[in-house]
Design a protein around this motif. Sequence first.
Motif, PDB file in Angstrom:
ATOM      1  N   MET B   1      45.440  48.921  29.544  1.00 31.58           N
ATOM      2  CA  MET B   1      44.418  48.022  29.021  1.00 31.58           C
ATOM      3  C   MET B   1      44.854  46.568  29.230  1.00 31.58           C
ATOM      4  O   MET B   1      44.148  45.769  29.834  1.00 31.58           O
ATOM      5  CB  MET B   1      44.233  48.323  27.531  1.00 31.58           C
ATOM      6  CG  MET B   1      43.315  47.367  26.809  1.00 31.58           C
ATOM      7  SD  MET B   1      41.591  47.787  27.055  1.00 31.58           S
ATOM      8  CE  MET B   1      40.798  46.648  25.962  1.00 31.58           C
ATOM      9  N   PHE B   2      46.083  46.301  28.743  1.00 25.20           N
ATOM     10  CA  PHE B   2      46.628  44.954  28.875  1.00 25.20           C
ATOM     11  C   PHE B   2      46.763  44.581  30.351  1.00 25.20           C
ATOM     12  O   PHE B   2      46.407  43.480  30.761  1.00 25.20           O
ATOM     13  CB  PHE B   2      47.990  44.888  28.179  1.00 25.20           C
ATOM     14  CG  PHE B   2      48.704  43.584  28.356  1.00 25.20           C
ATOM     15  CD1 PHE B   2      48.300  42.472  27.644  1.00 25.20           C
ATOM     16  CD2 PHE B   2      49.756  43.462  29.240  1.00 25.20           C
ATOM     17  CE1 PHE B   2      48.945  41.253  27.801  1.00 25.20           C
ATOM     18  CE2 PHE B   2      50.402  42.253  29.409  1.00 25.20           C
ATOM     19  CZ  PHE B   2      49.991  41.144  28.688  1.00 25.20           C
ATOM     20  N   LEU B   3      47.242  45.556  31.151  1.00 25.77           N
ATOM     21  CA  LEU B   3      47.468  45.297  32.573  1.00 25.77           C
ATOM     22  C   LEU B   3      46.152  45.011  33.301  1.00 25.77           C
ATOM     23  O   LEU B   3      46.069  44.093  34.115  1.00 25.77           O
ATOM     24  CB  LEU B   3      48.162  46.498  33.209  1.00 25.77           C
ATOM     25  CG  LEU B   3      49.691  46.465  33.133  1.00 25.77           C
ATOM     26  CD1 LEU B   3      50.290  47.697  33.772  1.00 25.77           C
ATOM     27  CD2 LEU B   3      50.221  45.203  33.805  1.00 25.77           C
ATOM     28  N   VAL B   4      45.130  45.807  32.974  1.00 28.25           N
ATOM     29  CA  VAL B   4      43.833  45.623  33.631  1.00 28.25           C
ATOM     30  C   VAL B   4      43.306  44.219  33.367  1.00 28.25           C
ATOM     31  O   VAL B   4      42.894  43.501  34.287  1.00 28.25           O
ATOM     32  CB  VAL B   4      42.828  46.685  33.114  1.00 28.25           C
ATOM     33  CG1 VAL B   4      41.447  46.411  33.680  1.00 28.25           C
ATOM     34  CG2 VAL B   4      43.300  48.079  33.475  1.00 28.25           C
ATOM     35  N   VAL B   5      43.362  43.819  32.094  1.00 28.97           N
ATOM     36  CA  VAL B   5      42.857  42.491  31.736  1.00 28.97           C
ATOM     37  C   VAL B   5      43.671  41.420  32.452  1.00 28.97           C
ATOM     38  O   VAL B   5      43.120  40.469  33.021  1.00 28.97           O
ATOM     39  CB  VAL B   5      42.916  42.304  30.212  1.00 28.97           C
ATOM     40  CG1 VAL B   5      42.557  40.878  29.844  1.00 28.97           C
ATOM     41  CG2 VAL B   5      41.966  43.268  29.533  1.00 28.97           C
ATOM     42  N   LEU B   7      45.361  41.612  35.224  1.00 29.59           N
ATOM     43  CA  LEU B   7      45.062  41.585  36.662  1.00 29.59           C
ATOM     44  C   LEU B   7      43.725  40.908  36.929  1.00 29.59           C
ATOM     45  O   LEU B   7      43.589  40.088  37.834  1.00 29.59           O
ATOM     46  CB  LEU B   7      45.042  43.006  37.224  1.00 29.59           C
ATOM     47  CG  LEU B   7      46.429  43.596  37.521  1.00 29.59           C
ATOM     48  CD1 LEU B   7      46.313  45.020  38.022  1.00 29.59           C
ATOM     49  CD2 LEU B   7      47.163  42.737  38.528  1.00 29.59           C
ATOM     50  N   LEU B   8      42.735  41.254  36.117  1.00 28.10           N
ATOM     51  CA  LEU B   8      41.413  40.648  36.288  1.00 28.10           C
ATOM     52  C   LEU B   8      41.498  39.133  36.137  1.00 28.10           C
ATOM     53  O   LEU B   8      40.912  38.383  36.917  1.00 28.10           O
ATOM     54  CB  LEU B   8      40.443  41.215  35.250  1.00 28.10           C
ATOM     55  CG  LEU B   8      39.689  42.475  35.650  1.00 28.10           C
ATOM     56  CD1 LEU B   8      38.788  42.918  34.513  1.00 28.10           C
ATOM     57  CD2 LEU B   8      38.872  42.226  36.910  1.00 28.10           C
ATOM     58  N   LEU B   9      42.253  38.689  35.109  1.00 22.98           N
ATOM     59  CA  LEU B   9      42.357  37.254  34.870  1.00 22.98           C
ATOM     60  C   LEU B   9      43.086  36.573  36.022  1.00 22.98           C
ATOM     61  O   LEU B   9      42.742  35.473  36.429  1.00 22.98           O
ATOM     62  CB  LEU B   9      43.086  36.995  33.551  1.00 22.98           C
ATOM     63  CG  LEU B   9      42.268  37.279  32.291  1.00 22.98           C
ATOM     64  CD1 LEU B   9      43.124  37.128  31.054  1.00 22.98           C
ATOM     65  CD2 LEU B   9      41.066  36.350  32.202  1.00 22.98           C
ATOM     66  N   LEU B  10      44.106  37.258  36.557  1.00 29.00           N
ATOM     67  CA  LEU B  10      44.856  36.687  37.680  1.00 29.00           C
ATOM     68  C   LEU B  10      43.969  36.567  38.917  1.00 29.00           C
ATOM     69  O   LEU B  10      44.060  35.603  39.675  1.00 29.00           O
ATOM     70  CB  LEU B  10      46.053  37.571  38.000  1.00 29.00           C
ATOM     71  CG  LEU B  10      47.344  37.250  37.256  1.00 29.00           C
ATOM     72  CD1 LEU B  10      48.416  38.253  37.612  1.00 29.00           C
ATOM     73  CD2 LEU B  10      47.807  35.840  37.595  1.00 29.00           C
TER      74      LEU B  10
END
Lengths: 283, 349
Positions: B1-5, B7-10
Amino acid sequence: MAILNQLFIGASMGAVLLLIALGLTFTFGQMGVINMAHGEFIMIGAYTAYVLQGVGLLVALPVAFLIAGALGVVLERLLIRRFYGRALDTLLLTFGVSLILQQLARDIFGAPNVGVTAPAWLTGGVGPLPYSRIFILVLALACVAAIAVYLTRMRQGRRMRAVMQNRQLAAVSGVATERVDQLTFLLGSGLAGVAGVALTLIGPVGPSLGTYYIVDAFLIVVAGGLGRLGGAVIAAFALGVLNSFVEFWTDASLAKVVVFAVIVAFLQIRPQGLFVLRTRALT
Amino acid sequence: MFLVVALLLLAAPALLPAFRLELLAKWLCYAIVAVGIHLAWGRGGMLTLGQGVFFGLGGYAMGMHLKLADAGPGALPDFMVWSGVETLPALWAPFRDPVFALAMVVVLPTVTALLLGTLVFRQRVRGAYFAVLSQALAAAFVILLVGQQGLTGGTNGLTNVRYFFGLDLYDPAGKRIVYYLVLGALLAVFLAAWQLSRSRLGRLLVAVRDGEDRVRFLGYDPAVVKTLVYAVSAAMAGIAGALFVPVVGILGPADLGVVPSLEMLVAVAIGGRFSLGGAIGGAVLYHYASTGLSETFPSAWTYLQGALFIAVMLWAPRGLAGLLASGLSLLRRRRASPPAAPAPEEVPA
């Protein structure tokens, strides 16, 4: 003479703030409810005076009391009663209510400010002191007197004090606390409506009228002590006069900062406000 | 969850047009404030209604430097020329120095919060009293800003900030770099808050929220704990404010007063004040909805906003994060034990 004039302006401002803070100090003190929508009851009172300005100020006063008071009871029954014991949550809840009420006013009366013409018998004054401000002063003192009689002489008022001091004990002694809560809200919100009518004598009426006064009114409640009539009276006049003098000596934008600093300094001496309800409770 | 967010923000600068990216950066600034509010309010039970003050202190410290740098050496910022100020006020002079200005971004809000916190918490002024005081501070601050026209730019505030330490903010490349700065700051603040919550101080903080007197009886001083965390949350708001200036280009009293401060808090309430992720998500979601709806349907948005506060407080006091968590645990329980009847409650002897 300038000083006397400034004193008078401060006192009449204090009188308006007192009318607003009276309602707050009881709802805050008795139920621990931080009612941000209280400011909108002021606004409703002011618009009542605007709608009724053909009929007369003396009619607008009781009508505003009833309308604002009734709305207060509705708010208490519908929402606030579910929040006892969650004081901080009521703040956000009532802020939502206040947003809705402000937008309603904006949609009904339009966003620009409207003016209310003061009745003929309030134009003019004694020397530099305008009748309208004298009227506000008298109105506030009359309301304080009425509340004082209510609290000390009448059965309902004594019940209100009992609930304020100890809700559980009052309940087991046979006081119907829910009814008392409703009455408190009726009175408190009604007084805000009366304050709104008084405010139309000082300035224009707009949808966000209440937000200008609500913060000061909360400060008065904090400085005066929760649910204390005497504390509210002294704190309101002190704040009004202090504000008007600092404005006179420096400028209006510094006045608020000075008032804030004075109140924080004052809380160093009396953290619970001017008059404290003495109990043996730890908190 | 944290990783997905994460990555999206990056990846956001590659996915979004420059205008959208600027908006996202603005919301992330509010997310930084939200992390501070989560600490102070969610963990510490301090209902701070004046985060706008700290946001503004940080923002003005940064804005003053940028305005001076824009004007060039010896010249005055544009609004001072308009309001007829002839010489640079003494208050502004040190902000020419970038190091001083950057230090002030953190120092000013922290010192203000330490001062107010010490004075207030030491006297055991708490709960609603503290909330009222912090709100009054916000009101006074804004009135001061508006009143000191020549010093602060009055109602308009600091406008037309174009360059950020040599970066052209009107240029998409400049915008992208600022976006990454904001994202980096959010990550740093997130990690700091996470560490703080796990530390001894963090656990004491929760203890103070749930039973201040018991903590005092155990020999700790709750006032110190609260003041420290209040200062941390103020510093976070200051950093957010400082980043807000290059992102948006404008900072004025309209971004800082009683109502904007409340909105910062409400966003956290909607996302879930007890959860760090909830607070951040709430801030982004709330300001996303606010930007989208307030322009197209101003009146309807206000009604919706009001209704939203009421609904969240009535039915989801733990916010969206709370709803999510209880939904997940419901699912898990159903999967783990399909036919079992609820276990009988243990009756204490």
